[in-house]
Design a protein around this motif. Structure first.
Motif, mmCIF file in Angstrom:
data_model
loop_
_atom_site.group_PDB
_atom_site.id
_atom_site.type_symbol
_atom_site.label_atom_id
_atom_site.label_comp_id
_atom_site.label_asym_id
_atom_site.label_seq_id
_atom_site.Cartn_x
_atom_site.Cartn_y
_atom_site.Cartn_z
ATOM 1 N N ARG A 190 3.213 35.493 19.306
ATOM 2 C CA ARG A 190 3.846 36.910 19.365
ATOM 3 C C ARG A 190 5.169 37.197 19.087
ATOM 4 O O ARG A 190 6.084 37.201 18.095
ATOM 5 N N GLY A 191 6.081 36.321 20.184
ATOM 6 C CA GLY A 191 7.310 35.843 20.740
ATOM 7 C C GLY A 191 7.705 34.890 19.046
ATOM 8 O O GLY A 191 8.673 34.710 18.446
ATOM 9 N N ALA A 192 6.540 33.741 18.923
ATOM 10 C CA ALA A 192 7.237 32.939 18.046
ATOM 11 C C ALA A 192 7.269 33.526 16.622
ATOM 12 O O ALA A 192 8.061 33.006 16.366
ATOM 13 N N GLU A 193 6.052 34.144 16.843
ATOM 14 C CA GLU A 193 6.183 35.152 15.092
ATOM 15 C C GLU A 193 6.873 35.742 15.094
ATOM 16 O O GLU A 193 7.805 36.147 14.061
ATOM 17 N N GLU A 194 7.334 36.426 15.931
ATOM 18 C CA GLU A 194 8.872 37.034 15.817
ATOM 19 C C GLU A 194 10.244 36.580 15.260
ATOM 20 O O GLU A 194 11.258 36.658 14.460
ATOM 21 N N ARG A 195 10.304 35.629 15.722
ATOM 22 C CA ARG A 195 11.494 34.550 15.827
ATOM 23 C C ARG A 195 10.892 33.641 14.335
ATOM 24 O O ARG A 195 12.291 34.041 13.786
ATOM 25 N N LEU A 196 9.940 33.631 13.921
ATOM 26 C CA LEU A 196 9.763 32.860 12.656
ATOM 27 C C LEU A 196 10.389 34.347 11.462
ATOM 28 O O LEU A 196 10.604 33.722 10.016
ATOM 29 N N LYS A 197 9.958 34.960 11.350
ATOM 30 C CA LYS A 197 10.166 35.996 10.681
ATOM 31 C C LYS A 197 11.566 36.480 10.756
ATOM 32 O O LYS A 197 12.784 36.744 9.994
ATOM 33 N N GLN A 198 12.447 36.782 11.918
ATOM 34 C CA GLN A 198 13.654 37.311 11.761
ATOM 35 C C GLN A 198 14.771 35.746 11.663
ATOM 36 O O GLN A 198 15.594 36.057 10.736
ATOM 37 N N GLU A 199 13.850 34.497 12.041
ATOM 38 C CA GLU A 199 14.878 32.704 11.580
ATOM 39 C C GLU A 199 14.956 32.747 10.259
ATOM 40 O O GLU A 199 15.860 31.472 9.657
#
Length: 163
Positions: free
Chosen positions: A74-83
């Protein structure tokens, strides 16, 4: 035997450094090989306790998978969306001090993985060389199973990530 496996693992990392030029692919292969290195090292170091560890390592591995998915993926997916995909692919494995102080999930996850692996390597040495005992072997196997379980969903996420 564990020293020979370590030598092969480190040699493989050097070969990757000079043959795989794209950072994302190289790091993904390195992380995957590290996962298998941990499995092989734990298996070689504690094979004599295998039957005794299963009641502890299976639940630890399952708990690790749950934590790895709920926090790591979930943290990786959030980072992917953000960056964005390109930035993420280039910097997904970096640990930044600002990210730790700001408590961004991806920095905590990367730091946890690195520190967990270092702690596990030291526990293996401690429980096989300095103070060999079945209890420490089982405890180290449980820590290893938890670490492996928490890394597995993140590795799956990385291998499923398309260009």
């Amino acid at each position: 035997m564990a020293i020979a496996v370590l030598a092969v693992f480190l040699s493989y990392l050097v070969v990757l450094k000079y043959t795989v030029h794209e950072n994302f692919h190289r790091t993904r292969l390195s992380m995957t090989s590290f996962f298998f290195f941990i499995v092989i090292t734990l298996s070689l170091s504690f094979w004599q306790y295998a039957a005794h560890t299963l009641p502890y390592t299976i639940p630890a591995f399952v708990a690790g998978i749950a934590l790895g998915y709920l926090v790591g993926v979930r943290g990786a997916e959030e980072r992917l969306k953000q960056e964005g995909r390109e930035h993420y692919r280039e910097h997904f494995a970096h640990v930044h001090v600002r990210g730790l102080s700001d408590v961004t999930w991806w920095s905590v996850i990367n730091f946890y993985t690195i520190m967990g692996a270092l702690i596990l390597i030291n526990l293996v040495g401690f429980s096989t060389v300095l103070v060999p005992s079945e209890t420490l072997g089982i405890g180290t196997s449980v820590v290893g199973a938890l670490l492996l379980g928490s890394i597995a969903p993140y590795l799956l996420h990385l291998w499923m990530l398309r260009r």
